[in-house]
Design a protein around this motif. Structure first.
Motif, PDB file in Angstrom:
ATOM      1  N   ASP A 176      19.905  21.051 -25.085  1.00 46.56           N
ATOM      2  CA  ASP A 176      20.917  21.048 -26.144  1.00 46.56           C
ATOM      3  C   ASP A 176      21.451  22.445 -26.461  1.00 46.56           C
ATOM      4  OD1 ASP A 176      18.873  22.203 -27.651  1.00 46.56           O
ATOM      5  OD2 ASP A 176      18.569  20.449 -28.920  1.00 46.56           O
ATOM      6  N   GLY A 177      20.881  23.487 -25.865  1.00 48.37           N
ATOM      7  CA  GLY A 177      21.400  24.846 -26.015  1.00 48.37           C
ATOM      8  C   GLY A 177      21.086  25.516 -27.338  1.00 48.37           C
ATOM      9  N   ASP A 178      20.087  25.048 -28.064  1.00 47.82           N
ATOM     10  CA  ASP A 178      19.734  25.632 -29.360  1.00 47.82           C
ATOM     11  C   ASP A 178      19.139  27.028 -29.139  1.00 47.82           C
ATOM     12  OD1 ASP A 178      18.499  26.378 -31.808  1.00 47.82           O
ATOM     13  OD2 ASP A 178      18.130  24.287 -32.330  1.00 47.82           O
ATOM     14  N   VAL A 179      19.971  28.063 -29.291  1.00 47.10           N
ATOM     15  CA  VAL A 179      19.531  29.430 -29.001  1.00 47.10           C
ATOM     16  C   VAL A 179      18.383  29.881 -29.898  1.00 47.10           C
ATOM     17  CG1 VAL A 179      21.699  30.202 -27.979  1.00 47.10           C
ATOM     18  CG2 VAL A 179      21.337  30.507 -30.432  1.00 47.10           C
ATOM     19  N   VAL A 180      18.342  29.409 -31.124  1.00 46.74           N
ATOM     20  CA  VAL A 180      17.265  29.807 -32.045  1.00 46.74           C
ATOM     21  C   VAL A 180      15.929  29.262 -31.544  1.00 46.74           C
ATOM     22  CG1 VAL A 180      16.339  29.485 -34.383  1.00 46.74           C
ATOM     23  CG2 VAL A 180      18.730  30.154 -34.065  1.00 46.74           C
ATOM     24  N   LEU A 181      15.864  27.976 -31.256  1.00 43.27           N
ATOM     25  CA  LEU A 181      14.601  27.402 -30.796  1.00 43.27           C
ATOM     26  C   LEU A 181      14.227  27.910 -29.410  1.00 43.27           C
ATOM     27  CD1 LEU A 181      14.554  23.744 -32.145  1.00 43.27           C
ATOM     28  CD2 LEU A 181      13.858  25.882 -33.240  1.00 43.27           C
ATOM     29  N   HIS A 182      15.214  28.172 -28.562  1.00 43.92           N
ATOM     30  CA  HIS A 182      14.915  28.729 -27.246  1.00 43.92           C
ATOM     31  C   HIS A 182      14.309  30.126 -27.364  1.00 43.92           C
ATOM     32  CE1 HIS A 182      17.962  25.998 -24.920  1.00 43.92           C
ATOM     33  NE2 HIS A 182      17.073  25.308 -25.624  1.00 43.92           N
ATOM     34  N   ALA A 183      14.855  30.953 -28.243  1.00 43.57           N
ATOM     35  CA  ALA A 183      14.296  32.298 -28.437  1.00 43.57           C
ATOM     36  C   ALA A 183      12.883  32.209 -29.005  1.00 43.57           C
ATOM     37  CB  ALA A 183      15.194  33.123 -29.345  1.00 43.57           C
ATOM     38  N   VAL A 184      12.640  31.252 -29.908  1.00 48.76           N
ATOM     39  CA  VAL A 184      11.293  31.054 -30.462  1.00 48.76           C
ATOM     40  C   VAL A 184      10.330  30.670 -29.333  1.00 48.76           C
ATOM     41  CG1 VAL A 184       9.898  29.557 -31.950  1.00 48.76           C
ATOM     42  CG2 VAL A 184      12.047  30.504 -32.801  1.00 48.76           C
ATOM     43  N   CYS A 185      10.718  29.718 -28.489  1.00 46.64           N
ATOM     44  CA  CYS A 185       9.863  29.322 -27.355  1.00 46.64           C
ATOM     45  C   CYS A 185       9.588  30.519 -26.455  1.00 46.64           C
ATOM     46  CB  CYS A 185      10.535  28.217 -26.537  1.00 46.64           C
ATOM     47  SG  CYS A 185      10.642  26.612 -27.332  1.00 46.64           S
ATOM     48  N   ASP A 186      10.613  31.268 -26.138  1.00 49.70           N
ATOM     49  CA  ASP A 186      10.479  32.429 -25.262  1.00 49.70           C
ATOM     50  C   ASP A 186       9.498  33.442 -25.852  1.00 49.70           C
ATOM     51  OD1 ASP A 186      11.382  33.152 -22.730  1.00 49.70           O
ATOM     52  OD2 ASP A 186      13.071  34.313 -23.489  1.00 49.70           O
ATOM     53  N   ALA A 187       9.600  33.701 -27.146  1.00 52.34           N
ATOM     54  CA  ALA A 187       8.703  34.656 -27.798  1.00 52.34           C
ATOM     55  C   ALA A 187       7.261  34.163 -27.798  1.00 52.34           C
ATOM     56  CB  ALA A 187       9.171  34.927 -29.229  1.00 52.34           C
ATOM     57  N   LEU A 188       7.060  32.872 -28.056  1.00 55.14           N
ATOM     58  CA  LEU A 188       5.710  32.309 -28.054  1.00 55.14           C
ATOM     59  C   LEU A 188       5.086  32.356 -26.666  1.00 55.14           C
ATOM     60  CD1 LEU A 188       6.376  29.275 -30.401  1.00 55.14           C
ATOM     61  CD2 LEU A 188       4.820  31.191 -30.883  1.00 55.14           C
ATOM     62  N   LEU A 189       5.861  31.990 -25.653  1.00 54.45           N
ATOM     63  CA  LEU A 189       5.355  32.030 -24.278  1.00 54.45           C
ATOM     64  C   LEU A 189       5.015  33.460 -23.876  1.00 54.45           C
ATOM     65  CD1 LEU A 189       7.888  29.481 -22.775  1.00 54.45           C
ATOM     66  CD2 LEU A 189       5.400  29.128 -22.949  1.00 54.45           C
ATOM     67  N   SER A 190       5.869  34.397 -24.247  1.00 55.06           N
ATOM     68  CA  SER A 190       5.625  35.808 -23.952  1.00 55.06           C
ATOM     69  C   SER A 190       4.349  36.295 -24.615  1.00 55.06           C
ATOM     70  CB  SER A 190       6.828  36.633 -24.421  1.00 55.06           C
ATOM     71  OG  SER A 190       6.568  38.008 -24.362  1.00 55.06           O
ATOM     72  N   ALA A 191       4.186  35.991 -25.883  1.00 52.26           N
ATOM     73  CA  ALA A 191       3.006  36.447 -26.622  1.00 52.26           C
ATOM     74  C   ALA A 191       1.722  35.904 -26.023  1.00 52.26           C
ATOM     75  CB  ALA A 191       3.119  36.036 -28.093  1.00 52.26           C
ATOM     76  N   ALA A 192       1.764  34.664 -25.553  1.00 54.71           N
ATOM     77  CA  ALA A 192       0.571  34.033 -24.985  1.00 54.71           C
ATOM     78  C   ALA A 192       0.366  34.381 -23.514  1.00 54.71           C
ATOM     79  CB  ALA A 192       0.663  32.510 -25.152  1.00 54.71           C
ATOM     80  N   GLY A 193       1.262  35.171 -22.940  1.00 58.22           N
ATOM     81  CA  GLY A 193       1.140  35.548 -21.535  1.00 58.22           C
ATOM     82  C   GLY A 193       1.435  34.408 -20.582  1.00 58.22           C
ATOM     83  N   LEU A 194       2.329  33.500 -21.004  1.00 51.65           N
ATOM     84  CA  LEU A 194       2.619  32.301 -20.218  1.00 51.65           C
ATOM     85  C   LEU A 194       3.996  32.330 -19.566  1.00 51.65           C
ATOM     86  CD1 LEU A 194       1.151  29.638 -22.684  1.00 51.65           C
ATOM     87  CD2 LEU A 194       0.100  30.549 -20.597  1.00 51.65           C
ATOM     88  N   GLY A 195       4.565  33.492 -19.424  1.00 53.06           N
ATOM     89  CA  GLY A 195       5.873  33.589 -18.796  1.00 53.06           C
ATOM     90  C   GLY A 195       6.989  33.498 -19.807  1.00 53.06           C
ATOM     91  N   ASP A 196       8.060  32.835 -19.403  1.00 53.76           N
ATOM     92  CA  ASP A 196       9.232  32.741 -20.262  1.00 53.76           C
ATOM     93  C   ASP A 196       9.799  31.322 -20.215  1.00 53.76           C
ATOM     94  OD1 ASP A 196      10.739  32.549 -17.840  1.00 53.76           O
ATOM     95  OD2 ASP A 196      10.883  34.731 -17.764  1.00 53.76           O
TER      96      ASP A 196
END
Length: 161
Positions: free
Chosen positions: A39-59
């Motif tokens: 759906d292109g929700d940039v806010v939720l996508h950036a949140v997912c990206d930050a969480l994955l990054s913090a956990a060392g799980l990629g992007d």
């Protein structure tokens, strides 16, 4: 306790006639919306990206790539739920997330508290959402797209260092 911080960024072009869903909310008064595999929700996508990054799980792309038909047209709340499952499976708990929407529309201010409450209710997340414009500069300033930048803190029992 181990602490890790991740950063996430997302950008989508706006397309006439596409639904606008930002920060997990629908904006029916908007005549254009973000183009994307989901759906292109940039806010939720950036949140997912930050969480994955913090956990060392990629992007976001390496976890939910645009070549994966499972996520075609997906609600970004579903992407976030799956991201949280993966972060939890890796032994991490989410401390908090801060995210900033960058663009001229939608005007987030009047619905900011609604978006934060919806994310807390649906996902159990503490998320602070803010918004800014680029004073007419770049693709967001010209109204051609939206961007978001997020920072996430994750924790787990252990030793710092």
């Amino acid at each position: 306790m181990d602490l890790r911080i991740g950063i996430g960024t997302d950008v989508h072009r706006l397309v006439e006639g596409r639904p606008m869903r930002i920060a997990g909310l629908d904006w029916p008064e908007e005549t254009s919306g973000p183009e994307g595999h989901s759906d292109g929700d940039v806010v939720l996508h950036a949140v997912c990206d930050a969480l994955l990054s913090a956990a060392g799980l990629g992007d976001l792309g390496s976890n939910f790539g645009s070549s994966d038909p499972e996520w075609a047209g997906a609600d970004s709340n579903d992407l976030l739920a799956e991201t949280l499952r993966r972060v939890g499976d890796a032994g991490w708990s989410v401390g908090n997330v801060a995210v900033q929407l960058i663009g001229n529309r939608p005007r987030l201010g009047a619905r900011r508290a609604d978006a934060e409450a919806a994310l807390a209710d649906r996902h159990g997340l503490t998320v602070s959402i803010s918004a800014t414009t680029t004073d007419g500069l770049g693709l967001t300033g010209r109204g051609e797209g939206l961007a978001a930048v997020a920072t996430a803190l994750v924790t787990r029992p252990g030793h710092l260092g």
